[in-house]
Design a protein around this motif. Structure first.
Motif, PDB file in Angstrom:
ATOM      1  N   HIS A 190       1.292 -17.840 -30.453  1.00  0.00           N
ATOM      2  CA  HIS A 190       1.908 -18.175 -31.807  1.00  0.00           C
ATOM      3  C   HIS A 190       3.163 -18.457 -31.692  1.00  0.00           C
ATOM      4  O   HIS A 190       3.807 -19.410 -31.950  1.00  0.00           O
ATOM      5  CB  HIS A 190       1.952 -17.012 -32.740  1.00  0.00           C
ATOM      6  CG  HIS A 190       0.440 -16.730 -33.471  1.00  0.00           C
ATOM      7  ND1 HIS A 190      -0.347 -15.664 -33.070  1.00  0.00           N
ATOM      8  CD2 HIS A 190      -0.063 -17.260 -34.326  1.00  0.00           C
ATOM      9  CE1 HIS A 190      -1.334 -15.133 -33.776  1.00  0.00           C
ATOM     10  NE2 HIS A 190      -1.186 -16.699 -34.628  1.00  0.00           N
ATOM     11  N   ALA A 191       3.795 -17.704 -30.725  1.00  0.00           N
ATOM     12  CA  ALA A 191       5.410 -18.112 -30.244  1.00  0.00           C
ATOM     13  C   ALA A 191       5.471 -19.268 -29.685  1.00  0.00           C
ATOM     14  O   ALA A 191       6.594 -20.031 -29.804  1.00  0.00           O
ATOM     15  CB  ALA A 191       5.694 -16.788 -29.138  1.00  0.00           C
ATOM     16  N   ARG A 192       4.675 -19.621 -28.502  1.00  0.00           N
ATOM     17  CA  ARG A 192       4.632 -21.070 -27.826  1.00  0.00           C
ATOM     18  C   ARG A 192       4.638 -22.125 -28.935  1.00  0.00           C
ATOM     19  O   ARG A 192       5.268 -23.041 -28.651  1.00  0.00           O
ATOM     20  CB  ARG A 192       3.622 -21.243 -26.821  1.00  0.00           C
ATOM     21  CG  ARG A 192       3.949 -20.361 -25.689  1.00  0.00           C
ATOM     22  CD  ARG A 192       3.047 -20.826 -24.250  1.00  0.00           C
ATOM     23  NE  ARG A 192       1.573 -20.552 -24.752  1.00  0.00           N
ATOM     24  CZ  ARG A 192       0.959 -19.529 -24.169  1.00  0.00           C
ATOM     25  NH1 ARG A 192       1.569 -18.530 -23.770  1.00  0.00           N
ATOM     26  NH2 ARG A 192      -0.343 -19.232 -24.739  1.00  0.00           N
ATOM     27  N   ALA A 193       3.868 -21.832 -30.086  1.00  0.00           N
ATOM     28  CA  ALA A 193       3.950 -23.053 -31.214  1.00  0.00           C
ATOM     29  C   ALA A 193       4.917 -23.199 -31.718  1.00  0.00           C
ATOM     30  O   ALA A 193       5.433 -24.332 -32.418  1.00  0.00           O
ATOM     31  CB  ALA A 193       2.784 -22.693 -32.050  1.00  0.00           C
ATOM     32  N   LEU A 194       5.921 -22.162 -31.677  1.00  0.00           N
ATOM     33  CA  LEU A 194       7.245 -22.260 -32.415  1.00  0.00           C
ATOM     34  C   LEU A 194       8.405 -22.629 -31.621  1.00  0.00           C
ATOM     35  O   LEU A 194       9.598 -22.970 -32.191  1.00  0.00           O
ATOM     36  CB  LEU A 194       7.665 -20.668 -32.989  1.00  0.00           C
ATOM     37  CG  LEU A 194       6.621 -20.123 -33.876  1.00  0.00           C
ATOM     38  CD1 LEU A 194       6.966 -18.742 -34.405  1.00  0.00           C
ATOM     39  CD2 LEU A 194       6.648 -21.046 -35.244  1.00  0.00           C
ATOM     40  N   VAL A 195       8.258 -22.800 -30.284  1.00  0.00           N
ATOM     41  CA  VAL A 195       9.313 -23.131 -29.524  1.00  0.00           C
ATOM     42  C   VAL A 195       9.642 -24.712 -29.935  1.00  0.00           C
ATOM     43  O   VAL A 195       8.845 -25.458 -29.727  1.00  0.00           O
ATOM     44  CB  VAL A 195       9.122 -23.263 -28.004  1.00  0.00           C
ATOM     45  CG1 VAL A 195       9.935 -23.794 -27.099  1.00  0.00           C
ATOM     46  CG2 VAL A 195       8.793 -21.655 -27.402  1.00  0.00           C
ATOM     47  N   GLY A 196      10.851 -25.056 -30.290  1.00  0.00           N
ATOM     48  CA  GLY A 196      11.247 -26.209 -30.482  1.00  0.00           C
ATOM     49  C   GLY A 196      10.895 -26.577 -32.086  1.00  0.00           C
ATOM     50  O   GLY A 196      11.465 -27.863 -32.351  1.00  0.00           O
ATOM     51  N   ALA A 197      10.545 -25.766 -32.983  1.00  0.00           N
ATOM     52  CA  ALA A 197      10.335 -25.979 -34.240  1.00  0.00           C
ATOM     53  C   ALA A 197      11.709 -26.136 -34.908  1.00  0.00           C
ATOM     54  O   ALA A 197      12.666 -25.113 -34.419  1.00  0.00           O
ATOM     55  CB  ALA A 197       9.465 -24.859 -34.844  1.00  0.00           C
ATOM     56  N   ALA A 198      11.777 -26.595 -36.090  1.00  0.00           N
ATOM     57  CA  ALA A 198      12.909 -26.972 -36.853  1.00  0.00           C
ATOM     58  C   ALA A 198      13.428 -25.365 -37.456  1.00  0.00           C
ATOM     59  O   ALA A 198      14.646 -25.140 -37.456  1.00  0.00           O
ATOM     60  CB  ALA A 198      12.722 -27.703 -37.970  1.00  0.00           C
ATOM     61  N   ASP A 199      12.536 -24.676 -37.918  1.00  0.00           N
ATOM     62  CA  ASP A 199      12.887 -23.243 -38.460  1.00  0.00           C
ATOM     63  C   ASP A 199      11.783 -22.130 -37.952  1.00  0.00           C
ATOM     64  O   ASP A 199      11.130 -21.736 -38.610  1.00  0.00           O
ATOM     65  CB  ASP A 199      12.995 -23.434 -40.061  1.00  0.00           C
ATOM     66  CG  ASP A 199      13.220 -22.019 -40.502  1.00  0.00           C
ATOM     67  OD1 ASP A 199      13.829 -21.234 -40.021  1.00  0.00           O
ATOM     68  OD2 ASP A 199      12.799 -21.853 -41.923  1.00  0.00           O
ATOM     69  N   PRO A 200      12.103 -21.771 -36.730  1.00  0.00           N
ATOM     70  CA  PRO A 200      11.338 -20.873 -36.076  1.00  0.00           C
ATOM     71  C   PRO A 200      11.098 -19.609 -36.658  1.00  0.00           C
ATOM     72  O   PRO A 200      10.108 -19.087 -36.819  1.00  0.00           O
ATOM     73  CB  PRO A 200      11.584 -20.944 -34.464  1.00  0.00           C
ATOM     74  CG  PRO A 200      12.991 -21.175 -34.682  1.00  0.00           C
ATOM     75  CD  PRO A 200      13.207 -22.535 -35.856  1.00  0.00           C
ATOM     76  N   GLU A 201      12.164 -19.257 -37.210  1.00  0.00           N
ATOM     77  CA  GLU A 201      12.200 -17.781 -37.698  1.00  0.00           C
ATOM     78  C   GLU A 201      11.420 -17.740 -39.187  1.00  0.00           C
ATOM     79  O   GLU A 201      10.674 -17.043 -39.514  1.00  0.00           O
ATOM     80  CB  GLU A 201      13.638 -17.431 -38.274  1.00  0.00           C
ATOM     81  CG  GLU A 201      14.414 -16.963 -36.846  1.00  0.00           C
ATOM     82  CD  GLU A 201      15.967 -16.356 -37.176  1.00  0.00           C
ATOM     83  OE1 GLU A 201      15.807 -15.519 -38.150  1.00  0.00           O
ATOM     84  OE2 GLU A 201      16.686 -16.750 -36.530  1.00  0.00           O
TER      85      GLU A 201
END
Length: 289
Positions: A190-201
């Motif tokens: 899950h966390a790897r998918a959020l790296v570089g996302a516009a709004d990870p939080e």
């Protein structure tokens, strides 16, 4: 050479830890010896930082009944005669304290700071005792303090270079997202998918709230990238009040998120976002009625 030393440590871990599957009976075996538990100290550089209370309680009960099956790997503490610093096995040591043991079996190895950190990471990673962030911080220590490359680390721990690189990328996430990982509410995938996302939080909170799978999380994180920011902003500007009102009306009726996109020539499309097959079945049922 560093690389030769790394390979030696990677292959030699089992020999250092010993293959001791029998319960501790009080006799010294395989180089292990007993020392008073108060003479053993935690390692402040241990990559493992979290110890779940429930797991410690279960292990403490097992220790009461069977003793410590596998000796704790230690090294002599600097400037403290007869005192030992844990390299691997802090969870067993903590459980032994809870169980009221006065002595614990240890294997003493005279190793450097670098070797101690290598062994701690290898032992924990091979047993999957570390969460993904603890693993990443351990890798970061080896890189920052001892000049490792990602390829070196892969050889030491028996993982691919891409695994090391992807794990290190987790350190770029905001602290709130890291907290989800530490708490076990988000997996490393899950966390790897959020790296570089516009709004990870924001995405992390939604993933946790909705109980998304890793595949769902990857799709969610990539969705904003499917439309160029300029085009997305243009579409938002062109959406008039009537369209927004119709979207809200349909959303209220279906209980699901609805988006209406107008195209040239009077055409367009209606998108209905559902999370389960049951929700899709309900939409179909309403359309048939």
């Amino acid at each position: 050479m560093v690389m030769a030393d790394n390979r030696r440590l990677g292959r030699g871990l089992a020999a250092l830890l010993g293959d001791m599957a029998e319960p501790d009976t009080g006799s010294d075996r395989g180089g292990a010896k007993r020392v008073p538990i108060e003479f053993v100290r935690a390692n402040p550089r241990n990559p493992r930082r979290s110890f779940a209370e429930a797991d410690l309680a279960d292990l403490a009960q097992s220790v009461r009944e069977k003793g410590i099956v596998q000796p704790i790997l230690v090294r002599p503490a600097r400037g403290m005669p007869n005192v030992f610093e844990i390299i691997a096995g802090e969870r067993r040591w903590r459980a032994a304290q809870r169980a009221g043991l006065h002595e614990v079996p240890v294997l003493v190895q005279d190793v450097t700071d670098k070797e101690a950190l290598e062994l701690a990471i290898i032992e924990n990673v091979q047993r999957t005792d570390l969460n993904a962030l603890e693993e990443a911080y351990g890798y970061e220590q080896l890189i920052a303090e001892f000049g490792y490359t990602q390829q070196d680390l892969g050889q030491v721990i028996g993982k691919s270079r891409s695994h090391v690189a992807n794990t290190l990328r987790l350190l770029k996430l905001p602290e709130r997202v890291k907290d989800y990982v530490r708490e076990g509410r988000l997996t490393a995938g899950h966390a790897r998918a959020l790296v570089g996302a516009a709004d990870p939080e924001g995405l992390a909170a939604r993933i946790v709230e909705e109980g998304m799978t890793v595949r769902d999380a990857e799709a969610l994180a990539q969705a904003p990238k499917a439309v160029e920011p300029a085009k997305a902003e243009k579409a938002r500007r062109e959406k008039d009040a009537d369209t927004k009102a119709l979207e809200k009306s349909l959303s209220d009726l279906l209980g699901l998120a609805v988006a209406i996109e107008h195209k040239d020539g009077g055409a367009g499309e209606v998108r209905i976002r559902y999370r389960t097959l049951e929700q899709l079945d309900e939409v179909c049922r309403r359309l048939r009625d």
